[in-house]
Scaffold this active site. Structure first.
Site, short mmCIF file in Angstrom:
data_model
loop_
_atom_site.label_atom_id
_atom_site.label_comp_id
_atom_site.label_asym_id
_atom_site.label_seq_id
_atom_site.Cartn_x
_atom_site.Cartn_y
_atom_site.Cartn_z
N ARG A 1 -95.25 9.56 -52.02
CA ARG A 1 -93.94 10.07 -52.58
C ARG A 1 -94.60 10.86 -53.75
O ARG A 1 -94.58 10.33 -55.09
CB ARG A 1 -93.30 8.88 -52.87
CG ARG A 1 -92.69 7.56 -51.92
CD ARG A 1 -91.99 8.35 -50.67
NE ARG A 1 -90.68 8.59 -50.97
CZ ARG A 1 -89.66 7.70 -50.87
NH1 ARG A 1 -90.06 6.49 -50.46
NH2 ARG A 1 -88.29 7.86 -50.91
N GLN B 1 -92.30 16.27 -51.82
CA GLN B 1 -91.14 16.16 -52.01
C GLN B 1 -90.06 16.83 -51.07
O GLN B 1 -88.95 16.34 -50.71
CB GLN B 1 -90.45 16.55 -53.43
CG GLN B 1 -90.06 15.45 -54.39
CD GLN B 1 -89.82 15.65 -55.90
OE1 GLN B 1 -90.35 16.58 -56.22
NE2 GLN B 1 -89.22 14.63 -56.53
N SER C 1 -86.25 10.33 -48.64
CA SER C 1 -85.20 10.54 -49.71
C SER C 1 -84.33 11.27 -49.16
O SER C 1 -82.94 11.10 -49.58
CB SER C 1 -86.09 11.57 -50.75
OG SER C 1 -87.23 10.69 -51.52
N TYR D 1 -93.46 1.60 -54.77
CA TYR D 1 -92.70 0.86 -53.84
C TYR D 1 -92.55 -0.74 -54.24
O TYR D 1 -93.61 -1.07 -54.90
CB TYR D 1 -93.25 0.69 -52.69
CG TYR D 1 -93.03 2.03 -51.63
CD1 TYR D 1 -91.72 2.24 -51.12
CD2 TYR D 1 -93.95 2.79 -51.15
CE1 TYR D 1 -91.35 3.50 -50.46
CE2 TYR D 1 -93.94 3.87 -50.35
CZ TYR D 1 -92.48 4.06 -50.23
OH TYR D 1 -92.36 5.47 -49.51
P1 NAD Z 1 -86.78 1.71 -50.95
O1 NAD Z 1 -85.70 2.52 -50.17
O2 NAD Z 1 -88.12 1.07 -50.44
O3 NAD Z 1 -86.13 0.34 -51.91
C1 NAD Z 1 -85.06 0.46 -52.33
C2 NAD Z 1 -84.91 -0.19 -53.57
O4 NAD Z 1 -85.06 -1.55 -53.68
C3 NAD Z 1 -86.26 0.01 -54.55
O5 NAD Z 1 -85.77 0.82 -55.73
C4 NAD Z 1 -86.89 -1.10 -54.81
O6 NAD Z 1 -87.66 -1.19 -56.04
C5 NAD Z 1 -85.88 -2.20 -54.57
N1 NAD Z 1 -86.12 -3.54 -54.22
C6 NAD Z 1 -87.04 -3.97 -53.70
N2 NAD Z 1 -87.04 -5.27 -53.79
C7 NAD Z 1 -85.96 -5.67 -54.61
C8 NAD Z 1 -85.50 -7.09 -55.13
N3 NAD Z 1 -85.92 -8.23 -55.03
N4 NAD Z 1 -84.55 -6.93 -55.99
C9 NAD Z 1 -84.00 -5.64 -56.56
N5 NAD Z 1 -84.52 -4.54 -56.06
C10 NAD Z 1 -85.50 -4.59 -54.99
O7 NAD Z 1 -87.15 2.71 -52.26
P2 NAD Z 1 -86.97 4.23 -52.26
O8 NAD Z 1 -85.70 4.79 -52.53
O9 NAD Z 1 -87.61 4.87 -50.89
O10 NAD Z 1 -87.98 4.66 -53.41
C11 NAD Z 1 -89.36 3.91 -53.42
C12 NAD Z 1 -90.25 4.45 -54.49
O11 NAD Z 1 -90.41 5.95 -54.24
C13 NAD Z 1 -89.41 4.58 -55.96
O12 NAD Z 1 -90.63 4.31 -56.97
C14 NAD Z 1 -89.19 5.97 -55.97
O13 NAD Z 1 -88.98 6.43 -57.53
C15 NAD Z 1 -90.31 6.61 -55.39
N6 NAD Z 1 -90.02 8.02 -55.01
C16 NAD Z 1 -90.60 8.82 -55.38
C17 NAD Z 1 -90.59 10.46 -55.18
C18 NAD Z 1 -91.33 11.38 -55.48
O14 NAD Z 1 -91.89 11.45 -56.46
N7 NAD Z 1 -91.54 12.44 -54.57
C19 NAD Z 1 -89.36 10.64 -54.08
C20 NAD Z 1 -88.43 9.67 -53.72
C21 NAD Z 1 -88.96 8.20 -54.07
#
Ligand code: NAD
Length: 375
Positions: free
Chosen positions: A121, A126, A132, A232
């Site tokens: 990520r 991106q 995403s 994550y």
């Molecule tokens: P995901 O789909 O893996 O999970 C969804 C959300 O559930 C996450 O925010 C996670 O923290 C939350 N979660 C897990 N256990 C939980 C609990 N017990 N209670 C409450 N919430 C809980 O997440 P995602 O959308 O794929 O994003 C994962 C990470 O990747 C994040 O840090 C996001 O900011 C990052 N991200 C970075 C980029 C980038 O820099 N290019 C792009 C997209 C996402």
């Protein structure tokens, strides 16, 4: 290179891995593109549109599989498909890096497989971040599905016949899907609360005009777990999960709509909305469990069903992005196109550059060797 776009075969999969826009670009890069007839129809793309972009339309999946060196897919091929592939073929798609059996089957067949969900990520990745692009759509559609099941208005309305209260929406898990769910519910006029284990999400939640439900950490172990790895989340200690369950319970019983999106890569989704809480929710309220395919954030959700528990509807649609097929395919196809830039050199020759962190992370197997890094 000859690149094929077979129709997707998994039940309910309406997306397609290339669009006329991306086909045109690939043809411009001197590739030959073969599309199975009808592959784009569920995404509102006709054979004629692909042909006009420069693709050759072939009747059968076998013609695509037999004739092409590379296959662009949305989902991992099923076992009976893999048996029709030949050794040396390259497959690019959302191949599920955590499905050890599926990867082993592709490896045994001698395929070179790239699973784009495994990309890091990072900023550079991106434009090819399929998690995403698809989670963004799922978050939007979750609100649409909830609004459809909900028997009341979302916004506050003041009419001559009286005032209607705004819906109260609780969003659990604020990654890409959760943030888009907040933004979409906000546009519809709902009052929103949201919670995530990662402290960094508080600011994001508030910047979208929602209230953050804080569950403070009481030990170093809780804090370290919440910080996770690579952005994550990790499974949280039982102590924190108990306090979170209590905080969620207090909000959920006052909410009209609860959307759960919490995932932990490669593991069963955490339980956030317990049966006892659902039992006390208001009749007419709606739960949409986006994590249903990973076991669900609510133990009562069932894949592909809308379960009614004492008047509370629990929606368990597993592939919400596929319900917005045209845009989901358009964004996914662009993700694929951007990834392909990393595996073709300037002359259009295929190469695997393991020095490239994105290529290395996405490469699941090649030449009969499993390479999975992120599993
Ligand atoms: P995901 O789909 O893996 O999970 C969804 C959300 O559930 C996450 O925010 C996670 O923290 C939350 N979660 C897990 N256990 C939980 C609990 N017990 N209670 C409450 N919430 C809980 O997440 P995602 O959308 O794929 O994003 C994962 C990470 O990747 C994040 O840090 C996001 O900011 C990052 N991200 C970075 C980029 C980038 O820099 N290019 C792009 C997209 C996402």
């Amino acid at each position: 290179m000859k690149i094929g776009i077979p129709a997707e075969t998994r039940a309910g999969e309406t997306r397609v891995a290339a669009t006329p826009e991306t086909v045109k670009k690939l043809v411009g890069q001197k590739h030959e593109i073969f599309v199975q007839s009808g592959a784009g129809l569920a995404s509102a793309i006709t054979d004629e549109a692909y042909a006009a972009a420069g693709a050759t339309i072939v009747d059968r999946a076998m013609d695509v599989l037999a004739g092409c060196d590379m296959l662009l897919k949305v989902r991992a091929p099923l076992e009976n498909e893999i048996s029709a592939y030949r050794a040396g073929q390259i497959v690019v798609g959302m191949l599920n890096p955590f499905d050890a059996a599926g990867l082993e089957a592709m490896n045994k067949a001698g395929l070179t497989a790239f699973a784009l969900e495994a990309a890091p990520r990072t900023s550079r990745a991106q434009s090819m971040d399929v998690l995403s692009s698809q989670a963004n759509i799922a978050g939007y559609k979750a609100v649409m599905v909830a609004a459809n099941e909900y028997q009341r208005f979302m916004p506050m309305l003041m009419t001559a016949a009286g005032t209607v209260k705004a819906a109260r929406v609780l969003i659990l898990g604020v990654g890409v899907a959760g943030l888009q769910a907040i933004a979409t519910a906000k546009r519809l006029g709902a009052v929103i609360e949201a919670s995530d284990v990662r402290p960094a999400t508080k600011e994001q939640v508030e910047s979208l005009g929602a209230k953050f439900v804080d569950v403070p950490f009481e030990t170093d172990e809780e804090r370290e777990c919440a910080e996770g790895v690579g952005g994550y989340a990790r499974p949280m200690p039982e102590s924190w999960m108990k306090r979170q369950a209590q905080a969620v319970h207090e909000r959920a019983i006052k909410s009209d709509i609860v959307i759960t999106t919490a995932l932990i890569p490669g593991r069963k989704a955490p339980t956030l909305l317990h049966e006892e809480t659902v039992a006390q929710m208001k009749p007419g309220s709606v739960v949409v469990d986006l994590a249903v395919e990973q076991g669900g954030n609510c133990p009562l959700s069932r894949i592909n069903e809308v379960v009614d528990v004492n008047g509370v509807k629990i929606v368990g649609y597993p592939n919400l992005a596929a319900m917005v097929a045209a845009d989901a395919s358009a964004l996914y196809a662009r993700n694929i196109l951007d990834f392909l830039k990393l595996v073709f050199d300037k002359e259009g020759q295929f190469k695997i550059d393991l020095e490239d962190d994105i290529v290395a992370a996405c490469l699941m197997c090649t030449g009969g060797e499993l390479k999975r890094k992120n599993a």
